[in-house]
Each structure stands twice: as structure tokens, then as C-alpha cells.
Design an enzyme around this catalytic site. Structure first.
Site, PDB file in Angstrom:
ATOM      1  N   ASP A 458      -1.869  -4.696  -5.254  1.00  0.00           N
ATOM      2  CA  ASP A 458      -1.051  -5.887  -5.475  1.00  0.00           C
ATOM      3  C   ASP A 458      -0.447  -6.391  -4.160  1.00  0.00           C
ATOM      4  O   ASP A 458       0.760  -6.540  -4.046  1.00  0.00           O
ATOM      5  CB  ASP A 458       0.033  -5.582  -6.519  1.00  0.00           C
ATOM      6  CG  ASP A 458       0.850  -4.344  -6.155  1.00  0.00           C
ATOM      7  OD1 ASP A 458       0.640  -3.792  -5.049  1.00  0.00           O
ATOM      8  OD2 ASP A 458       1.694  -3.919  -6.971  1.00  0.00           O
ATOM      9  N   GLU A 459      -1.306  -6.607  -3.169  1.00  0.00           N
ATOM     10  CA  GLU A 459      -0.878  -7.243  -1.918  1.00  0.00           C
ATOM     11  C   GLU A 459      -1.848  -8.358  -1.583  1.00  0.00           C
ATOM     12  O   GLU A 459      -1.648  -9.488  -1.928  1.00  0.00           O
ATOM     13  CB  GLU A 459      -0.780  -6.218  -0.775  1.00  0.00           C
ATOM     14  CG  GLU A 459       0.454  -5.355  -0.940  1.00  0.00           C
ATOM     15  CD  GLU A 459       0.934  -4.720   0.339  1.00  0.00           C
ATOM     16  OE1 GLU A 459       1.219  -5.435   1.308  1.00  0.00           O
ATOM     17  OE2 GLU A 459       1.023  -3.473   0.352  1.00  0.00           O
ATOM     18  N   GLU A 738      -6.979   2.497   5.383  1.00  0.00           N
ATOM     19  CA  GLU A 738      -5.631   2.139   5.828  1.00  0.00           C
ATOM     20  C   GLU A 738      -4.957   3.300   6.553  1.00  0.00           C
ATOM     21  O   GLU A 738      -4.291   3.110   7.569  1.00  0.00           O
ATOM     22  CB  GLU A 738      -4.797   1.763   4.596  1.00  0.00           C
ATOM     23  CG  GLU A 738      -3.350   1.466   4.893  1.00  0.00           C
ATOM     24  CD  GLU A 738      -2.610   1.010   3.652  1.00  0.00           C
ATOM     25  OE1 GLU A 738      -2.952   1.486   2.555  1.00  0.00           O
ATOM     26  OE2 GLU A 738      -1.691   0.188   3.772  1.00  0.00           O
TER      27      GLU A 738
HETATM   28  C1  BGC Z   1       0.262  -3.675   4.359  1.00  0.00           C
HETATM   29  C2  BGC Z   1      -0.018  -3.559   5.822  1.00  0.00           C
HETATM   30  C3  BGC Z   1       1.067  -4.304   6.503  1.00  0.00           C
HETATM   31  C4  BGC Z   1       2.293  -3.492   6.265  1.00  0.00           C
HETATM   32  C5  BGC Z   1       3.481  -3.983   6.993  1.00  0.00           C
HETATM   33  C6  BGC Z   1       1.495  -2.886   4.117  1.00  0.00           C
HETATM   34  O1  BGC Z   1       1.850  -2.785   2.799  1.00  0.00           O
HETATM   35  O2  BGC Z   1      -0.799  -3.272   3.577  1.00  0.00           O
HETATM   36  O3  BGC Z   1      -1.266  -3.644   6.222  1.00  0.00           O
HETATM   37  O4  BGC Z   1       0.853  -4.660   7.798  1.00  0.00           O
HETATM   38  O5  BGC Z   1       2.546  -3.344   4.897  1.00  0.00           O
HETATM   39  O6  BGC Z   1       4.404  -3.072   7.007  1.00  0.00           O
END
Ligand code: BGC
Length: 906
Positions: A458-459, A738
Site C-alpha cells: 500500500d505505497e 528493498e
Molecule cells: C519506501 C521507501 C522510501 C522510504 C522513505 C518507504 O516506505 O518504500 O522506498 O524511500 O519509505 O523513508
């Protein structure tokens, strides 16, 4: 033009083989206004060069109307005669002059402008509908007298829109109009629908989804971010005359799509399908009149970057599980959906769930999706075979599980912003090649209208830090110019009045309270994220050589740096902030507090302040003015000195700290060698173990190789133990993870648990962070092109006009072949170490100069095309041989290395 040849002199050995434009002629209906042209040339005459060029437009009869010739070698981003008027279509041609005379004219390039919202006679229309409810259909029948010679349909939406004319999809573009900072700009697409129209009665249908506009989005799952009402706008023009517009004469109703959400998936009830809607005479008595949705039409502007399309289709292999569900494996982590062919029974619900990886038990691992349901359902309307496909959604997945019907076949449908591939790379190192492939996939999967962090949970937000880290690699792998161009406009739109730059663009999280480790987190102006404002434009300029991106972004860059200067105030350096993302996801940070990197986040913040200021100074020198440039250089020097004084000694004991000191030029010149040695010693002592997060990773290999430590760069690059790039490959990754340790060495999946709370109502158990498809750590592919392949652009003479040929063989890597479609044409290398010789075939495009920086030792001899040479070469295909070449010793050490992990998270 006395320096140029006579018109009668012809160069028959040289040809203008391609003319391209900005905005791109591949899009129909680009923004009206200035057009810039670039061209590529091929010549059979060694050493030939462009002395000048001539542009022409084509008149209505197709005859050339030539402009005066212009002297010079410029071939990139040249302003075309006269701006395009709204709706105008114009063709351009180019020829160039060489020492031998003028080439023939190029094939013409047609560029067609679209219409902005203010020029439309149409209104946004819709019917009352609920967020996450049935998808509205809008429909109109219209008669046509005769065949059209040129029909254009302009379409956009508050939400997402699909359209059909006479039952045929109006376009292969998906998720249109795409996502932009809707509060100020919504794109409008133009389609050529000439072949879809027929004499007599025609039917147009538009379906409107919630999408990013109204759907619940962002980790706080806010709905209605841009508005509560969705709707579509369309205008059909036939031979230049408006033939049909969306208005209240349209009718609206609902059909089979009962809900469609980008995160959650689509629910389709085939029993509710309105079969007749695409045919004249459909009984719409159960439908209602469309309503005009009051909208500022000036928000709508013609598209300038490619839309999302299907970019690959892959068969999925089925396995029937013990409970009867069919598990599907597409073999590749993608963004998209499953197209299913099933046999089922009327009234049965077919459910398709998605995941990137499997649990050790073989079940789908869905915890990483957090609140995103990523589930498509279909209720069948009859017994028998069905082909099922969702709408207005996409999922990040490799695996899927189907219940409710027997699967006959399944296809993984991969979508992406449709950017042309720009490069290729392969080598004698299979794992490195696979990682390169994984990075391409992560770019495809995450360049979905905006550059997202990840495509599954959910991003799916345009995190600026990830974007700046990856920009140089992205530019090498695909033609990203217009993609970044559009996104950078949104970055500027979403800048605060004080010049602060958002952490996500389009910025939908600013209004949301977010707690990180108990600290309320301001999402504006974070170091290494907000600096996308300067880093992305300069990186695009370096890669493509077009000054336009700097001209457009200069003001945004200035506002960002002035914002930093104000924050620093009299103290020169930035004050300590309550929260910075810092060197995010340093492998030694606590897994649930990824912002707690080894290197001080205040040091990192000031390092990026310095870098942004230096990049702005460069941009000022190129398109602004020299005085301002000098001022910013002086500011950068002051901040660099103060930063190093205050934090430097401690920072350089970490990989990221040392890399920043070297690459962002923070350290005094006299200390550079010592810092580089310290970094190299650290890497050796750790057997190449990577110890950097999102901000250090793109820099660390450069910091080593720029300072004489190529062996250590290779030790790190080719390491197989965790944490390392290739560890992921050995664990079966098909995209970039990630977290360095998303799958732990014992095969278990990282919990992803986070000490952070994002927005109201966010459940604790959903609070994990574990994506298998984040491109930030893939940023080292830029290093691979520059150092393994040895094809490096030069910021001082950008767009590969000057290219440094610096291949660096190492033990375990004795062959590489790579190509880049540069602004000037194809640049390619194929090199091999054979016995005691290094041999390369190098292809240099017309207009470019290749500076040779070959892997030589004191004992080497160098020949170019059979003759002793060095220096640089011009266009053509060249054979390079180096005897007794330099071979880096990195991978031998890596292969022998046993893991000496010290990190707390692995
Ligand atoms: C995202 C990252 C992002 C980060 C920032 C995460 O939840 O997936 O890629 O840059 O938050 O803190």
C-alpha cells in the site's frame, strides 16, 4: 554561411538516419508550443563531421520550406521553426553539411499538438457513484454521414478512463490519464480513432475508475485525495471539426465491474455485464442522464510522456495444491495482472490472489502487501470457458493463486510506462548479468506513470529518494527523458512556498501525520530525498545532452537550495533535525528502525546540501549566469568545509560517510587519499560486505574506483555472501529487493517489522516494510556500464558526445558486451581478455568522440585499428588491442572470502 559548402555539393556517404523531437512525435497530441529536434547521422567517411545543419518544414503540398543554414556541430535539442499551435500537425526535415557537402534531407518527422482543456468544447461528466463501488459507464450513440479521413478523440478523466468505439478499445494505453499532481495538472490523451468509426450509427462507451484520484491510496489509505466525484471528458473531432463532446446528453449506468482499486484489485460480476452497450439501440432506460462535474478545465493539458502499456506477456506455470487451489508461477516478478482462461460454473466466484514470493510452506507470502488486498474476483455468469482479466488495477507479483474454477491457462501481463529500452549488457559473469536483468525489471515494474518505490504494497508512491538514487541507472537503461520531464514538473508543483521538496511526488502524504520511532515526521525537505530536485535534472542532462531539462528545472533547483540556505541560517550547516531518513536501510541499522544508519544523518543532510548546491552551480553555469554559479560554488565550499570539520572524522569510518566525503567533495584535497585508503581497507576487511543504505549505495563503488581502488570495488560488486547484490541473485531474486536481507541466509523471510506508524487506523500488524521490488539498490548498474562495459558519459560534454571508454577487466570477468542508444546513435563495445591481450570492438556514433582510457600497465602496448595509438577516436567501428592489460584482482578475493558478518540485522 560562407563556411558551409555550396548547395550543389552533395555528401552521398552520409545520411541523417533519424530525427526525433521533444515533445516526442511518438505521442499524438503533445503540448502546443516550441518543438526541439535532434538527429542521428551515419557516415561511411571516417573522420567526417557536421559543419552545419539546415531545418525545413513541409507545407500542405508536402514541399520543403527550408530555413537558413546554421553553422556548427549541434545536433541535440535544436529549436524547430515556429511553435506548434494547439491541434496543429507539422512535419520537419533536417539535412547536415560535412566537408564533402550537404546530405540528402531526412525523412520527415510529423509532430501533432493536442488541445488543452480550455480549448475543449466538452465538459467533465459522471453519474453519482461511490468510492470502491461499481465503476460508472458513460455512453452515447452518434450518427456519422460518411467516412472520416482523420478522426481524433481527446480523452481524460478525474479518475481513470477506458474507452471503446463500436466495441473496439480506443487505445492500448492503460491507467490513463496516469498520475500527475492532479490539483494542478491532469493529462489529456489524443487517439487516432479514424478506423473505428463507421457510416451510420456509432457508439462510444467510457468506463471511469477511482484510480489515484478518488481511490483509497497511500499507506494511510485516504480516499478522495483529489476529489469525491470521478468523471470523464472526451471530444471527438472529425477532419478538424468537433463532432461529439461529453455533455449531459450522455447516459450513465453500471456494469460488471463492481469495484476497482489500485491496491485491492477488481471485483467483476459477469452476471451484471451489459452485453448490448456497444451496439446501437441498447435499452438504457435503467440508466440515467450524465451530470456535468464542475471542473476547472484549465487543469487538463496534453500528454508529454508515454502512457502505461503492456510491455510483456509471460505464460504462468500451474500447480494444483492440496486444497485444490491452482498456484501459478510467472517466473518473474512483475507489475500487472493475470489473464486467466478457466472453466467454471455459473455463480461460482473465481478468486485470484497475488504475491511476490512463497513462504517456505509453499503458500503465498502476502504479509508484505500490508493493507493492499491485491485480489481480483470474478463471479461467472454461465457454465463453461471464460477469459478473465481485471480493470483499473495492477499488482506486484510473481505468483498467484486461483480458487473457484479450473485453470486452463494463465498469462502474466506486465505493464509499465512505455519507455524505449536504451541499452544492453552481458558479460562472462552470469550472476551479474542476471542482476542487470533484475534491475531492468525493477525499473519496468516501478516506472508505472510515476517512479514508485515498489509496486505491490500500500505505497507505490513517487518517493524522491529512491528516484534520485536510481536516476543515472534509469537513464542508461531506458529513454527516460519525457518520463522524468513530466515527473519533475510535479516535483516543482508540489514544492512548498518556502521551496521545500516533498518526499513523495505527487505529494499525497504531506497532510498525513507519520510517526517514525515515536517522532512525528515532516515529510518535506528530507535530505537525499528532496535533493531529487537537483540530482535528477543533472543526471538527465548528462545522459542525454539536452539543456531543456535544466532550463525547465532551474527555478525549482534554486528554490530548493535557497530553502536549505535559509534553514542553515547563520550557522552555515543545517541544524540537527528531529528526523531524517538518513542512509535509509543501512544493513547494520536495526531492522525496525531503518533510519538509524551508522553514519550521522546530520552529516548526510549537509553532504546533500553541498551536492545540491554544486549541481545548481553547474546548472547556473550552463543556463543561468556565471555570477550566480560562482556564488553557489562558494556556498558549497563553505558548507563542505564546515560539514567536514564538524562530522567528518567520525563519518569517514563508515562506507557511506567516506563515499560522500569523496564523491560529494566534502573532504579537503589533502585528505582524499587517506579517506579512500580507509574506505578500501574497510571493504577488504569486510570481504566486500556492503554496509550502505539507499544514499550510500549509488556512490560507494564510484568512491572506490575514482580513487584507485578498483580491486575493492570489484570485491564488493561480485561478492556472493549476504549482504551483497549477487546474494539476491543466488537466492532466486528476479527483481531488486528493498532490504539487503529480505530473504535471510537461512531461507526465512524477513519480518519487515517497523517501528513506525503511518497515519490513522494503520494496524500494527500491517506495519511491515518488505518489498522484493525496490530499485534503489540497483543503482550500481550505472557503475557497471561505466566501468565493466566501460561506456561513461561526460557531464562537461554531455549526451555521450564525449564518451570515456574505460573498460576494467577483472579476474572472473573477462568478457563484456554492451550498447547504449545515445543521442548521437549507437555506442557499443565488445571486449574480451584472451591470454595476455585485451581486445575490444568499439562502435562510436557520428558526432561523438571516444576518449580511450584502456586497461593498461607499464608493460602494455596499445593499437587502434592496427596502428599504435591512444587519445581519442571518432565515429565508426574500431578495433582496440592492449597487450599486458591491467586486470583488477577483486573477484578472486571475493570467491575465496568466507563471510565475516558483523551486522546486527543479518
Ligand atoms: C519506501 C521507501 C522510501 C522510504 C522513505 C518507504 O516506505 O518504500 O522506498 O524511500 O519509505 O523513508
Amino acid at each position: 554561411m560562407s563556411d558551409l559548402p555550396q548547395d550543389s555539393a552533395a555528401d552521398a556517404t552520409t545520411r541523417v538516419v533519424a530525427v526525433t523531437s521533444s515533445p516526442s512525435a511518438d505521442l499524438l497530441g503533445v503540448p502546443a508550443g516550441p518543438v526541439r529536434l535532434s538527429w542521428r547521422v551515419e557516415s561511411a567517411t571516417p573522420g567526417s563531421r557536421q559543419l552545419g545543419y539546415q531545418l525545413a518544414t513541409l507545407d500542405d503540398a508536402g514541399d520543403l520550406v527550408a530555413q537558413p543554414p546554421v553553422a556548427g556541430a549541434a545536433a541535440i535539442g535544436i529549436p524547430a521553426p515556429l511553435p506548434l499551435a494547439p491541434g496543429e500537425r507539422r512535419s520537419f526535415a533536417v539535412r547536415i553539411a560535412t566537408d564533402a557537402g550537404w546530405t540528402a534531407w531526412s525523412a520527415p518527422l510529423a509532430v501533432e499538438a493536442g488541445l488543452g482543456g480550455e480549448a475543449l468544447a466538452a465538459s467533465v461528466i459522471g453519474i453519482p457513484s461511490e468510492e470502491a463501488g461499481p465503476v460508472p459507464l458513460l455512453r452515447r450513440e452518434f450518427p456519422l454521414a460518411g467516412g472520416a479521413t482523420r478522426a481524433r478523440l481527446r480523452v481524460s478523466a478525474l479518475g481513470l478512463v477506458d474507452g471503446w468505439i463500436n466495441g473496439v478499445k480506443i487505445s492500448d494505453a492503460l491507467l490513463t490519464p496516469g498520475w500527475t499532481s492532479y490539483q494542478e495538472r491532469i493529462l489529456i490523451d489524443t487517439y487516432d480513432v479514424t478506423s473505428l468509426l463507421r457510416e451510420g450509427e456509432n457508439v462510444i462507451v467510457l468506463a471511469v475508475g477511482d484510480g489515484w484520484y478518488r481511490g483509497s491510496f497511500g499507506f494511510a489509505r485516504r480516499a478522495g485525495i483529489y476529489g469525491d466525484r470521478i468523471g470523464a471528458i472526451a471530444q471527438l473531432e472529425i477532419d478538424g471539426e468537433v463532432a461529439l463532446v461529453t455533455d449531459s446528453f450522455w447516459r450513465g449506468g453500471f456494469g460488471a465491474v463492481r469495484s476497482a482499486s489500485l491496491y485491492d484489485g477488481t471485483a467483476i460480476d459477469l452476471r451484471a455485464r451489459e452485453d448490448g452497450i456497444h451496439h446501437p439501440g441498447f435499452d438504457d432506460s435503467g440508466w440515467r442522464s450524465a451530470e456535468v462535474v464542475d471542473t476547472d478545465l484549465s487543469l487538463f493539458e496534453p500528454r508529454s510522456a508515454p502512457p502505461v502499456r503492456i510491455v510483456a506477456e509471460r505464460p504462468m506455470s500451474p500447480t494444483v495444491r492440496s486444497g485444490g487451489a491452482t498456484q501459478l508461477d510467472g517466473g518473474q516478478n512483475i507489475s500487472g495482472w493475470v489473464r486467466l482462461s478457466v472453466v467454471g460454473r455459473a455463480g461460482e466466484t473465481v478468486t485470484v490472489r497475488h504475491a511476490e514470493v512463497l513462504e517456505p510452506s509453499g503458500d503465498l507470502h502476502t504479509a508484505a502487501l500490508r493493507s493492499a488486498k491485491a485480489t481480483d474476483t470474478y463471479i461467472l455468469d454461465r457454465d463453461g470457458e471464460h477469459v478473465l482479466e481485471p480493470a483499473f488495477t495492477f499488482h506486484g507479483f510473481r505468483y498467484a493463486e486461483v480458487t473457484g474454477a479450473q485453470v486452463l491457462s494463465a498469462t502474466a501481463v506486465a505493464i509499465s510506462s512505455d519507455l524505449a529500452p536504451r541499452s544492453s549488457f552481458s558479460s562472462s559473469h552470469a550472476a551479474l548479468d542476471r542482476f542487470h536483468e533484475n534491475v531492468i525489471w525493477s525499473q519496468r515494474d516501478n516506472f508505472v506513470s510515476v517512479p514508485t518505490d515498489c509496486p505491490q504494497r500500500d505505497e507505490r508512491l513517487g518517493w524522491t529518494g529512491d528516484a534520485q538514487a536510481f536516476a543515472a541507472t534509469a537513464n542508461t537503461l531506458m529513454d527516460t527523458r519525457s518520463f522524468w520531464g513530466s515527473w519533475l514538473r510535479d516535483l516543482e508543483i508540489d514544492q512548498t512556498d518556502e521551496g521545500g521538496v516533498a518526499s513523495v511526488v505527487p505529494d499525497i502524504i504531506r497532510p498525513v501525520d507519520m510517526m517514525m520511532g515515536g517522532v512525528p515526521t515532516e515529510n518535506m525537505g528530507r535530505a537525499g530525498w528532496a535533493d531529487a530536485a537537483t540530482i535528477v535534472p543533472l543526471s538527465v542532462y548528462e545522459s542525454y545532452g539536452e539543456v531543456e531539462v535544466l532550463e525547465r528545472q532551474l527555478d525549482s533547483m534554486r528554490r530548493w537550495v535557497e530553502h536549505l540556505r535559509r534553514r542553515a541560517g547563520d550557522g552555515v550547516v543545517l541544524p540537527t533535525e528531529p528526523f531524517q531518513y538518513g542512509d535509509w536501510l543501512d544493513p547494520d541499522a536495526p531492522g525496525d528502525r531503518p533510519w538509524e544508519a551508522k553514519v550521522s544523518s546530520d552529516y548526510v543532510a549537509n553532504a546533500f546540501y553541498v551536492q545540491s548546491t554544486r549541481l545548481l552551480a553547474r546548472a547556473e553555469r550552463i543556463v543561468g549566469d556565471d555570477d550566480r554559479a560562482a556564488g553557489y560554488d562558494a556556498l558549497a565550499d563553505r558548507v563542505a568545509a564546515a560539514t567536514f570539520d564538524r562530522w567528518g572524522e567520525e563519518a569517514i569510518t563508515t562506507q557511506t560517510g567516506a563515499a560522500l566525503a569523496l564523491e560529494f567533495d566534502l573532504a579537503p584535497a589533502a585528505r582524499r587519499e587517506e579517506i579512500a585508503d580507509l574506505l578500501a581497507a574497510n571493504v577488504r576487511a569486510e570481504n566486500g560486505r556492503i554496509a550502505t543504505g539507499f544514499l550510500g549505495t549509488p556512490l560507494v563503488l564510484f568512491a572506490l574506483s575514482h580513487n584507485g581502488h578498483l580491486d575493492e570495488a570489484y570485491l564488493m560488486l561480485l561478492r556472493r555472501d549476504a549482504p551483497s547484490w549477487l546474494y539476491q541473485v543466488d537466492r532466486g531474486a528476479t527483481t531488486v529487493w528493498e532490504r539487503w536481507d529480505a530473504i535471510l541466509p537461512d531461507g526465512s523471510i524477513h519480518s519487515g517489522a517497523m517501528d513506525a506508524v503511518a497515519g490513522e487506523g494503520h494496524e500494527e500488524e500491517e506495519n511491515s516494510m518488505l518489498s522484493f521490488n525496490h530499485y534503489a539498490y540497483g543503482a550500481m548498474i550505472d557503475w557497471v556500464y561505466r566501468n565493466v562495459a566501460g561506456l561513461a558519459p561526460d557531464l562537461d560534454d554531455p549526451g555521450y558526445r564525449t564518451v570515456h571508454i574505460a573498460p576494467r577487466p577483472t579476474d572472473g570477468l573477462d568478457h563484456a558486451t554492451a550498447s547504449i542508444q545515445t543521442s548521437y546513435g549507437r555506442l557499443a563495445i565488445d571486449w574480451r581478455v584472451d591470454g595476455d591481450a585485451f581486445a575490444a570492438t568499439l562502435e562510436v556514433p557520428f558526432g561523438a568522440r571516444a576518449v580511450l582510457d584502456l586497461p593498461v600497465t607499464d608493460a602494455s602496448t596499445v593499437t587502434v585499428d592496427g596502428a599504435p595509438a591512444g587519445g581519442s577516436v571518432g565515429h565508426g567501428i574500431h578495433h582496440l588491442v592492449v597487450t599486458a592489460p591491467a586486470i583488477a584482482r577483486g573477484s578472486a578475493a571475493a570467491e575465496n572470502a568466507s563471510s565475516t558478518l558483523t551486522g546486527s540485522s543479518i
